[in-house]
Write a protein that holds these residues in place. Structure first.
Motif, PDB file in Angstrom:
ATOM      1  N   ARG A  89       0.811  -1.224   0.000  1.00  0.00           N
ATOM      2  CA  ARG A  89       0.000   0.000   0.000  1.00  0.00           C
ATOM      3  C   ARG A  89       0.843   1.272   0.000  1.00  0.00           C
ATOM      4  N   LEU A  90       2.134   1.155   0.300  1.00  0.00           N
ATOM      5  CA  LEU A  90       2.972   2.350   0.381  1.00  0.00           C
ATOM      6  C   LEU A  90       3.020   3.125  -0.936  1.00  0.00           C
ATOM      7  N   PRO A  91       3.345   2.496  -2.081  1.00  0.00           N
ATOM      8  CA  PRO A  91       3.329   3.261  -3.332  1.00  0.00           C
ATOM      9  C   PRO A  91       1.933   3.734  -3.721  1.00  0.00           C
ATOM     10  N   VAL A  92       0.899   3.017  -3.268  1.00  0.00           N
ATOM     11  CA  VAL A  92      -0.476   3.463  -3.529  1.00  0.00           C
ATOM     12  C   VAL A  92      -0.748   4.758  -2.779  1.00  0.00           C
ATOM     13  N   ARG A  93      -0.332   4.810  -1.520  1.00  0.00           N
ATOM     14  CA  ARG A  93      -0.535   6.037  -0.736  1.00  0.00           C
ATOM     15  C   ARG A  93       0.228   7.208  -1.353  1.00  0.00           C
ATOM     16  N   GLU A  94       1.437   6.933  -1.847  1.00  0.00           N
ATOM     17  CA  GLU A  94       2.213   7.989  -2.500  1.00  0.00           C
ATOM     18  C   GLU A  94       1.515   8.462  -3.775  1.00  0.00           C
ATOM     19  N   ALA A  95       0.927   7.518  -4.512  1.00  0.00           N
ATOM     20  CA  ALA A  95       0.195   7.871  -5.734  1.00  0.00           C
ATOM     21  C   ALA A  95      -1.019   8.738  -5.407  1.00  0.00           C
ATOM     22  N   LEU A  96      -1.703   8.403  -4.336  1.00  0.00           N
ATOM     23  CA  LEU A  96      -2.878   9.180  -3.938  1.00  0.00           C
ATOM     24  C   LEU A  96      -2.498  10.609  -3.565  1.00  0.00           C
ATOM     25  N   ARG A  97      -1.334  10.772  -2.955  1.00  0.00           N
ATOM     26  CA  ARG A  97      -0.889  12.132  -2.625  1.00  0.00           C
ATOM     27  C   ARG A  97      -0.597  12.936  -3.897  1.00  0.00           C
ATOM     28  N   ILE A  98      -0.099  12.237  -4.929  1.00  0.00           N
ATOM     29  CA  ILE A  98       0.172  12.915  -6.199  1.00  0.00           C
ATOM     30  C   ILE A  98      -1.126  13.430  -6.811  1.00  0.00           C
ATOM     31  N   VAL A  99      -2.139  12.560  -6.892  1.00  0.00           N
ATOM     32  CA  VAL A  99      -3.391  12.991  -7.524  1.00  0.00           C
ATOM     33  C   VAL A  99      -4.185  13.930  -6.618  1.00  0.00           C
ATOM     34  N   GLU A 100      -3.921  13.872  -5.308  1.00  0.00           N
ATOM     35  CA  GLU A 100      -4.524  14.871  -4.420  1.00  0.00           C
ATOM     36  C   GLU A 100      -3.995  16.257  -4.772  1.00  0.00           C
ATOM     37  N   SER A 101      -2.697  16.344  -5.075  1.00  0.00           N
ATOM     38  CA  SER A 101      -2.112  17.637  -5.441  1.00  0.00           C
ATOM     39  C   SER A 101      -2.671  18.144  -6.767  1.00  0.00           C
ATOM     40  N   ASP A 102      -3.196  17.224  -7.590  1.00  0.00           N
ATOM     41  CA  ASP A 102      -3.836  17.608  -8.853  1.00  0.00           C
ATOM     42  C   ASP A 102      -5.262  18.105  -8.645  1.00  0.00           C
ATOM     43  N   GLY A 103      -5.791  17.950  -7.422  1.00  0.00           N
ATOM     44  CA  GLY A 103      -7.163  18.342  -7.153  1.00  0.00           C
ATOM     45  C   GLY A 103      -8.180  17.269  -7.493  1.00  0.00           C
ATOM     46  N   LEU A 104      -7.712  16.057  -7.788  1.00  0.00           N
ATOM     47  CA  LEU A 104      -8.607  15.002  -8.250  1.00  0.00           C
ATOM     48  C   LEU A 104      -9.051  14.051  -7.146  1.00  0.00           C
ATOM     49  N   ASP A 110     -14.124  12.903 -26.731  1.00  0.00           N
ATOM     50  CA  ASP A 110     -13.170  13.501 -27.668  1.00  0.00           C
ATOM     51  C   ASP A 110     -13.219  15.022 -27.572  1.00  0.00           C
ATOM     52  N   TYR A 111     -14.436  15.558 -27.478  1.00  0.00           N
ATOM     53  CA  TYR A 111     -14.590  17.010 -27.357  1.00  0.00           C
ATOM     54  C   TYR A 111     -13.873  17.531 -26.111  1.00  0.00           C
ATOM     55  N   LEU A 112     -14.110  16.886 -24.961  1.00  0.00           N
ATOM     56  CA  LEU A 112     -13.507  17.347 -23.714  1.00  0.00           C
ATOM     57  C   LEU A 112     -11.988  17.229 -23.744  1.00  0.00           C
ATOM     58  N   ASP A 113     -11.488  16.149 -24.339  1.00  0.00           N
ATOM     59  CA  ASP A 113     -10.041  15.951 -24.431  1.00  0.00           C
ATOM     60  C   ASP A 113      -9.402  17.032 -25.301  1.00  0.00           C
ATOM     61  N   LEU A 114     -10.011  17.309 -26.448  1.00  0.00           N
ATOM     62  CA  LEU A 114      -9.468  18.326 -27.351  1.00  0.00           C
ATOM     63  C   LEU A 114      -9.597  19.727 -26.756  1.00  0.00           C
ATOM     64  N   ASP A 115     -10.712  19.977 -26.090  1.00  0.00           N
ATOM     65  CA  ASP A 115     -10.922  21.276 -25.451  1.00  0.00           C
ATOM     66  C   ASP A 115      -9.867  21.515 -24.376  1.00  0.00           C
ATOM     67  N   ARG A 116      -9.577  20.487 -23.603  1.00  0.00           N
ATOM     68  CA  ARG A 116      -8.548  20.592 -22.562  1.00  0.00           C
ATOM     69  C   ARG A 116      -7.182  20.875 -23.190  1.00  0.00           C
ATOM     70  N   LYS A 117      -6.858  20.150 -24.268  1.00  0.00           N
ATOM     71  CA  LYS A 117      -5.578  20.365 -24.948  1.00  0.00           C
ATOM     72  C   LYS A 117      -5.485  21.787 -25.503  1.00  0.00           C
ATOM     73  N   PHE A 118      -6.581  22.281 -26.063  1.00  0.00           N
ATOM     74  CA  PHE A 118      -6.610  23.622 -26.636  1.00  0.00           C
ATOM     75  C   PHE A 118      -6.286  24.675 -25.580  1.00  0.00           C
ATOM     76  N   MET A 171      -7.667  23.643 -10.593  1.00  0.00           N
ATOM     77  CA  MET A 171      -9.068  24.067 -10.586  1.00  0.00           C
ATOM     78  C   MET A 171      -9.815  23.527 -11.799  1.00  0.00           C
ATOM     79  N   TRP A 172      -9.127  23.435 -12.933  1.00  0.00           N
ATOM     80  CA  TRP A 172      -9.727  22.814 -14.109  1.00  0.00           C
ATOM     81  C   TRP A 172     -10.105  21.370 -13.780  1.00  0.00           C
TER      82      TRP A 172
END
Length: 231
Positions: free
Chosen positions: A50-65, A129-137, A157-158
């Motif tokens: 679970r250690l690398p899982v907890r580290e991964a969760l901290r990464i995506v927490e910093s992303d706001g997800l 596809d629309y959301l992915d392209l819009d995000r890239k734009f 925030m996005w």
């Protein structure tokens, strides 16, 4: 290199792989706001502790997800209508500033890429596809700002509002996106002229309109309560 550096490096790589998958699944709507993330299942899937899982969760927490609650667990982050409105009000101030600084540094190549992406967005065949392209734009339009702290805040925030934009896009359908396409075309024209002030003004209006449209559909926020209030 010390004896312990290789295992640490390997664990970091696994944590990043787990974080990348979680990020992808959340942004794609596979994991929805308010959904609990079972650390033991992720550990089993990747064949790790679970250690690398907890580290991964901290990464995506910093992303706001992801929202982590001490001694309780992890959930896909969610917003109620008031929180989403507040987030958009902040975005309306941050992102036009980021865009203005970026436009001033646009290269001809970057403008050409944005023109191409705008055309692809209009031809997108489905919501994902629309959301992915819009995000890239939009991310590409911010990429020349040379303001990493502001860019990081905008991305976070996005991310937190992404699910609700998806739900709203599905609700209004393709005909409802005509105004969005028009706004993108206006942005591209401002980009071509490297008109930073006009681009910032358009971006403010783009975000404000989305906020107001979301506020008319409180039902989009009823399927998952705010994870910020989990105990």
């Amino acid at each position: 290199m010390t004896k312990n550096s290789a295992p640490t490096s390997g664990r970091a790589a696994v944590s990043q792989q787990i974080a990348d998958r979680l990020r992808s699944e959340i942004l794609a709507g596979i994991r929805i706001p308010g959904e609990r993330i079972r650390q033991e299942l992720l550990a089993e899937d990747f064949g790790v502790s679970r250690l690398p899982v907890r580290e991964a969760l901290r990464i995506v927490e910093s992303d706001g997800l992801v929202t982590l609650v001490a001694n309780t667990g992890a959930w896909v982050s969610s917003l109620d209508l008031a929180e989403c409105t507040e987030t958009y009000l902040i975005r309306e101030q941050l992102e036009p500033l980021l865009l203005r600084h970026s436009v001033m540094n646009f290269s001809d190549e970057l403008i050409a890429q944005l023109v191409d992406l705008e055309a692809q967005i209009e031809q997108a065949g489905n919501v994902e596809d629309y959301l992915d392209l819009d995000r890239k734009f939009h991310r590409l339009s911010y990429s020349a700002a040379q303001m990493p702290q502001l860019a990081s805040m905008a991305t976070r925030m996005w991310n937190t509002t992404h699910h609700y934009r998806r739900a709203y896009t599905r609700l209004i359908g393709w005909e409802g996106l005509q105004m969005t396409h028009y706004e993108h075309k206006l942005l591209v024209e401002a980009f071509k002229h490297r008109d930073a002030d006009e681009a910032g003004r358009l971006m403010y209006g783009h975000l404000r309109r989305t906020r107001l449209e979301l506020s008319r559909h409180p039902e989009l926020f009823e399927t998952a309560g705010s994870t910020n209030r989990k105990k």
